[in-house]
Each structure stands twice: as C-alpha cells, then as structure tokens.
Motif scaffolding. Structure first.
Motif, PDB file in Angstrom:
ATOM      1  N   ALA A  28       0.833  -1.206   0.000  1.00 16.42           N
ATOM      2  CA  ALA A  28       0.000   0.000   0.000  1.00 16.42           C
ATOM      3  C   ALA A  28       0.866   1.254   0.000  1.00 16.42           C
ATOM      4  O   ALA A  28       0.561   2.235  -0.700  1.00 16.42           O
ATOM      5  N   ARG A  29       1.961   1.245   0.766  1.00 19.35           N
ATOM      6  CA  ARG A  29       2.839   2.421   0.797  1.00 19.35           C
ATOM      7  C   ARG A  29       3.508   2.638  -0.561  1.00 19.35           C
ATOM      8  O   ARG A  29       3.626   3.771  -1.029  1.00 19.35           O
ATOM      9  N   LEU A  30       3.959   1.556  -1.184  1.00 16.48           N
ATOM     10  CA  LEU A  30       4.580   1.701  -2.500  1.00 16.48           C
ATOM     11  C   LEU A  30       3.557   2.181  -3.524  1.00 16.48           C
ATOM     12  O   LEU A  30       3.863   3.029  -4.372  1.00 16.48           O
ATOM     13  N   ASP A  31       2.340   1.685  -3.450  1.00 19.30           N
ATOM     14  CA  ASP A  31       1.306   2.118  -4.383  1.00 19.30           C
ATOM     15  C   ASP A  31       1.023   3.609  -4.227  1.00 19.30           C
ATOM     16  O   ASP A  31       0.802   4.317  -5.209  1.00 19.30           O
ATOM     17  N   ALA A  32       1.047   4.112  -2.985  1.00 20.37           N
ATOM     18  CA  ALA A  32       0.845   5.549  -2.761  1.00 20.37           C
ATOM     19  C   ALA A  32       1.969   6.358  -3.404  1.00 20.37           C
ATOM     20  O   ALA A  32       1.733   7.432  -3.981  1.00 20.37           O
ATOM     21  N   LEU A  33       3.200   5.858  -3.317  1.00 19.13           N
ATOM     22  CA  LEU A  33       4.328   6.537  -3.978  1.00 19.13           C
ATOM     23  C   LEU A  33       4.110   6.564  -5.490  1.00 19.13           C
ATOM     24  O   LEU A  33       4.300   7.604  -6.141  1.00 19.13           O
ATOM     25  N   LEU A  34       3.713   5.427  -6.051  1.00 14.38           N
ATOM     26  CA  LEU A  34       3.547   5.343  -7.506  1.00 14.38           C
ATOM     27  C   LEU A  34       2.436   6.257  -8.007  1.00 14.38           C
ATOM     28  O   LEU A  34       2.507   6.784  -9.118  1.00 14.38           O
ATOM     29  N   ARG A  35       1.405   6.441  -7.204  1.00 16.81           N
ATOM     30  CA  ARG A  35       0.325   7.339  -7.606  1.00 16.81           C
ATOM     31  C   ARG A  35       0.795   8.793  -7.662  1.00 16.81           C
ATOM     32  O   ARG A  35       0.225   9.599  -8.396  1.00 16.81           O
ATOM     33  N   ASP A  36       1.810   9.119  -6.878  1.00 14.06           N
ATOM     34  CA  ASP A  36       2.258  10.509  -6.779  1.00 14.06           C
ATOM     35  C   ASP A  36       3.240  10.914  -7.873  1.00 14.06           C
ATOM     36  O   ASP A  36       3.432  12.110  -8.102  1.00 14.06           O
ATOM     37  N   ILE A  37       3.903   9.967  -8.499  1.00 15.03           N
ATOM     38  CA  ILE A  37       4.948  10.348  -9.451  1.00 15.03           C
ATOM     39  C   ILE A  37       4.355  10.550 -10.844  1.00 15.03           C
ATOM     40  O   ILE A  37       3.307  10.001 -11.175  1.00 15.03           O
ATOM     41  N   GLY A  38       5.035  11.351 -11.651  1.00 13.57           N
ATOM     42  CA  GLY A  38       4.564  11.649 -12.988  1.00 13.57           C
ATOM     43  C   GLY A  38       4.940  10.581 -14.004  1.00 13.57           C
ATOM     44  O   GLY A  38       5.733   9.672 -13.713  1.00 13.57           O
ATOM     45  N   ARG A  61       3.937   3.331 -16.762  1.00 11.07           N
ATOM     46  CA  ARG A  61       2.920   3.359 -15.727  1.00 11.07           C
ATOM     47  C   ARG A  61       1.921   2.198 -15.845  1.00 11.07           C
ATOM     48  O   ARG A  61       1.303   1.808 -14.857  1.00 11.07           O
ATOM     49  N   ALA A  62       1.781   1.623 -17.027  1.00 11.79           N
ATOM     50  CA  ALA A  62       0.803   0.554 -17.231  1.00 11.79           C
ATOM     51  C   ALA A  62       1.071  -0.660 -16.347  1.00 11.79           C
ATOM     52  O   ALA A  62       0.175  -1.478 -16.123  1.00 11.79           O
ATOM     53  N   LEU A  63       2.296  -0.800 -15.816  1.00 12.67           N
ATOM     54  CA  LEU A  63       2.610  -1.948 -14.962  1.00 12.67           C
ATOM     55  C   LEU A  63       2.018  -1.828 -13.568  1.00 12.67           C
ATOM     56  O   LEU A  63       1.893  -2.831 -12.862  1.00 12.67           O
ATOM     57  N   ARG A  64       1.685  -0.615 -13.163  1.00 11.44           N
ATOM     58  CA  ARG A  64       1.209  -0.427 -11.792  1.00 11.44           C
ATOM     59  C   ARG A  64      -0.071  -1.212 -11.525  1.00 11.44           C
ATOM     60  O   ARG A  64      -0.193  -1.887 -10.491  1.00 11.44           O
ATOM     61  N   GLU A  65      -1.021  -1.133 -12.425  1.00  9.57           N
ATOM     62  CA  GLU A  65      -2.318  -1.767 -12.172  1.00  9.57           C
ATOM     63  C   GLU A  65      -2.224  -3.286 -12.061  1.00  9.57           C
ATOM     64  O   GLU A  65      -2.750  -3.858 -11.094  1.00  9.57           O
ATOM     65  N   PRO A  66      -1.527  -4.011 -12.979  1.00 11.61           N
ATOM     66  CA  PRO A  66      -1.443  -5.465 -12.797  1.00 11.61           C
ATOM     67  C   PRO A  66      -0.669  -5.868 -11.546  1.00 11.61           C
ATOM     68  O   PRO A  66      -1.019  -6.855 -10.889  1.00 11.61           O
TER      69      PRO A  66
END
Length: 412
Positions: free
Chosen positions: A139-149, A224-229
């Motif tokens: 969850a913490r890593l996902d929050a980081l990924l949501r914040d970056i461009g 960024r497409a890798l984040r969702e899977p």
C-alpha cells in the motif's frame, strides 16, 4: 446578546470584546528592580462610519488593524450588537486557522484509520496478522507510484546486491523495478493457484531468472501501465490468503534454490517491497520512511532465522571458517549475539556451527550491535560487510562470517 431596543441601524448595547493582549511575562521585569514609568501614547482614533467599521472586522479578528483602527472597532463593538456577534464568529474562525504544514501524510495514518474503522465494524473476513507487513508495504509503495509523474516511471534506478562476496549492480527504471516485484510475487501467486504473470507452463526459475524473463518478454520499455497489474496481483494474494484459513500459512513457496513457508515468504516479499520502494524513492527524490517498528522487527527476525543456514552454505563453499563445535539438532551451541538498536530492534543469538543448533546466550563468543535499518541494508546488499558501521566485540572470525552471510542473503 443584544439589547431589547435597537435603532434603525441595528445598534444595541453589547459587551466589549477586547483585542488580543500581551502576556504579563512579555513585558515584566523579573529582576525585582522598579520599572521606570513610561508615558503611554494614546492612539489617534479615527472617526469612521458604520459601514467602514463593519468592513474592518475581518482585519480586526486577524489583528491586522492599526492601533487607531483597533480602538475605533472595539469602541464600536460596545455599541453595535450585530457587529459584536459577527466579531465573535470571526474570532472563532481565526482560531481554526493553522500554520502551513508538511503535506506528506503521516505513515501511520492508514493504520489508525483502519483500526478505527475495524473497531466500529470488524471485518467479516479479517486479514491474518502475518500478512499485514505485506499489505502495508504494498500500500505504501502504491501511494508513492500514484504521486509520481509519467516521465518519472523511466527514471534510472540502480539495483545492488551481493554475489560471491562482491557487489553486483544492475541498471533498471522505476517501471522495471515494479516489473521485478510483479514477476517474483508470481512465485507466491503460483503456490496459491493464481495466475502466473510469466504465463502458464513457465518452468521453475529463480527470482533473478524470472525477472530477466519478464523484462525480455516486454515488447516495449515498461511504464505506468505496470502499476495496475502489480497492484491487482498484490490484492489477489492478500484476499486469497485471507479466505484460505489458518493452514495456508505453512504452504511451501519454492524459489528454485530454496523454499519458504508462505508465512515467511510474504514477509520476505514485504521486505523486498520496502527496499525497492526505497530505491525508487531515491531515484525520484521522494521522501520515504522505513516500515513501522513491529513490521521491521518481524523482517529482522526472519533474516536472523535464515542466517545459520546461509552460514552453513558458505562454509560448504569454502567461504567461511570451519565449524568448531558441532552439536545435535535442537541443542544449544556456540553463538553470536546480535543486538539491533532503534525501531524494530531486539536481541538475537545466532548459532555459528550448525544450522540446526539453538543460539545460546551462555555460549555467545561475539557480539555485534547495529541499527535496525542499517542491518536491513546489509541483508539487502545495499552496503558491504566492511561498510556496515557495527559495534563489534569478541571472536573476529565469527563476526566476519556472520556479516558476510547476512550480505549473501541479498539477490536481485
């Protein structure tokens, strides 16, 4: 409260609302000497209309009026009931204002919110306690990924680990690191009967081999497409384990060269997730904290449980000193006292001569003191055994072998 008789302008008698005053400590002489009398200058009070005075109420509540304007407003408040009520409301509103604060969320906010929600309405299918480190770190890593461009997904990341007593480096990108986590988490997914991100029929591969196979199978540089899977897979792992019941904790997850029970495997994946999230954070200049103390303690405990076997493997390869005192399985043996300081810290006794022996405080021949995050950096291969700033005492050979074995636990 306003008076009973109001004039046409809504003027009524009201109690005086004083402005902010200094504390006595701000101007008191604490030496005991008499203070000289200073002439008090009365401010010039301008004559202002009701409309102008009413427009000054906001500035008065913020203490932004001049001395003359303040005196005029306060004199008016003793006579005008509606303005007095408005002044009270504005003064209360000012009390709610805060100074500028850091916009980064408290890392424990999520845990507190979940604890409060579950306290009010417990989960019908709760997440097992041994899964929470993995849940928290993903969850913490996902929050980081949501914040970056979008462009930052291609930022270079340097991965480091130890092989054969030397540090190995590998260039990757932020997206490549997520692909690595996605591919290796697939080992846990396969053990639970879920889809393997490398596809059905994939032969048994080590974590490094799986990563290389996943990277080489991509048609174009990942983004960024890798984040969702990746995130869908982590949710599926947590959900499947939660529904599976208690027996699933002992399910074996094979890493080709070694195996772990599912309980330890998810803890190991939480550790990897944190370390690689930290790699990403450094690459994109993002603030990132270590795991909370209890989770960090569990990660350190897992590493110390793996150290005796790692030490024995190095001894078989001729990379560590021979055993000095073999004992029966489960018996106490010669040990090293590892003292980990800071959050997640504690005391561990690591068996030196046999992986089946039990660490014994009475047979400790050496002691190493390290900070918790520093020890994890050593286990992850981010620092070398020689660079680890450890407090050391006792058998130098045992200390060198244990620190080298800790670094050998690292991999891509």
């Amino acid at each position: 409260m306003t008076g009973a008789d109001d004039d046409a302008d809504g003027v009524a008698q009201a109690p005086r609302i004083p402005g902010p005053r200094r504390s006595a400590d701000d101007h008191a002489d604490l030496t005991g000497r008499p203070e000289p009398e200073e002439p008090v200058e009365e401010p010039d009070v301008p004559v202002l209309t009701h409309g102008v005075l009413k427009s000054l109420l906001g500035a008065w509540a913020l203490s932004a009026c001049s001395a003359g304007e303040t005196a005029a407003v306060e004199a008016h408040l003793t006579e005008c009931g509606p303005c007095a009520d408005e002044a009270l409301r504005l003064r209360d509103a000012v009390a709610l204002l805060h100074r500028d604060r850091d916009l980064d969320l408290d890392p424990l906010l999520r845990s507190r919110v979940l604890e409060n929600c579950l306290g009010r309405r417990p989960a019908r299918i709760p997440i097992p306690g041994w899964v929470t480190p993995y849940d928290a770190e993903t969850a913490r890593l996902d929050a980081l990924l949501r914040d970056i461009g979008e462009s930052e997904w291609h930022a270079p990341v340097r991965l480091k680990w130890y092989e054969e007593d030397r540090q190995v480096r590998r260039k990757a990108t932020v997206a490549g690191v997520i692909g690595h986590l996605f591919a290796v988490d697939g080992l846990v997914a396969g053990a639970l009967g879920l889809d393997d991100p490398l596809g059905a029929g994939t032969p048994e591969l080590s974590p490094s081999e799986r990563t290389e196979a996943f990277w080489s199978g991509l048609e174009r540089p990942p983004g960024r497409a890798l984040r969702e899977p990746w995130r869908d897979q982590s949710h599926a792992l947590i959900r499947t384990v939660s529904f599976a019941g208690r027996g699933v904790a002992d399910l074996t997850v094979t890493y080709k060269d070694f195996a772990l029970p599912l309980r330890d495997s998810l803890l190991e994946r939480a550790f990897e997730c944190w370390l690689h999230a930290d790699d990403i954070a450094h690459a994109v200049a993002y603030p990132y904290d270590p795991p909370c103390g209890p989770h960090l303690h569990e990660m350190i405990d897992l590493a110390t449980r793996l150290l005796p076997a790692a030490l024995a493997g190095r001894r078989r390869s001729g990379l560590a000193a021979p055993a000095r005192q073999l004992v029966a399985a489960g018996a106490p043996g010669r040990s090293l006292h590892l003292e980990v300081e800071g959050a997640g810290g504690g005391h561990w006794y690591i068996a030196l001569d046999s992986p089946a022996a039990v660490g014994d405080p009475d047979q400790a021949v050496a002691q190493v003191a390290m900070e918790g995050v520093e020890f994890c950096q050593l286990v992850a291969g981010r620092v070398s055994p020689e660079e680890a700033a450890a407090g050391q005492d006792g058998d130098r050979e045992a200390i060198r072998d244990v620190l080298a074995a800790a670094a050998s636990l690292s991999r891509l």
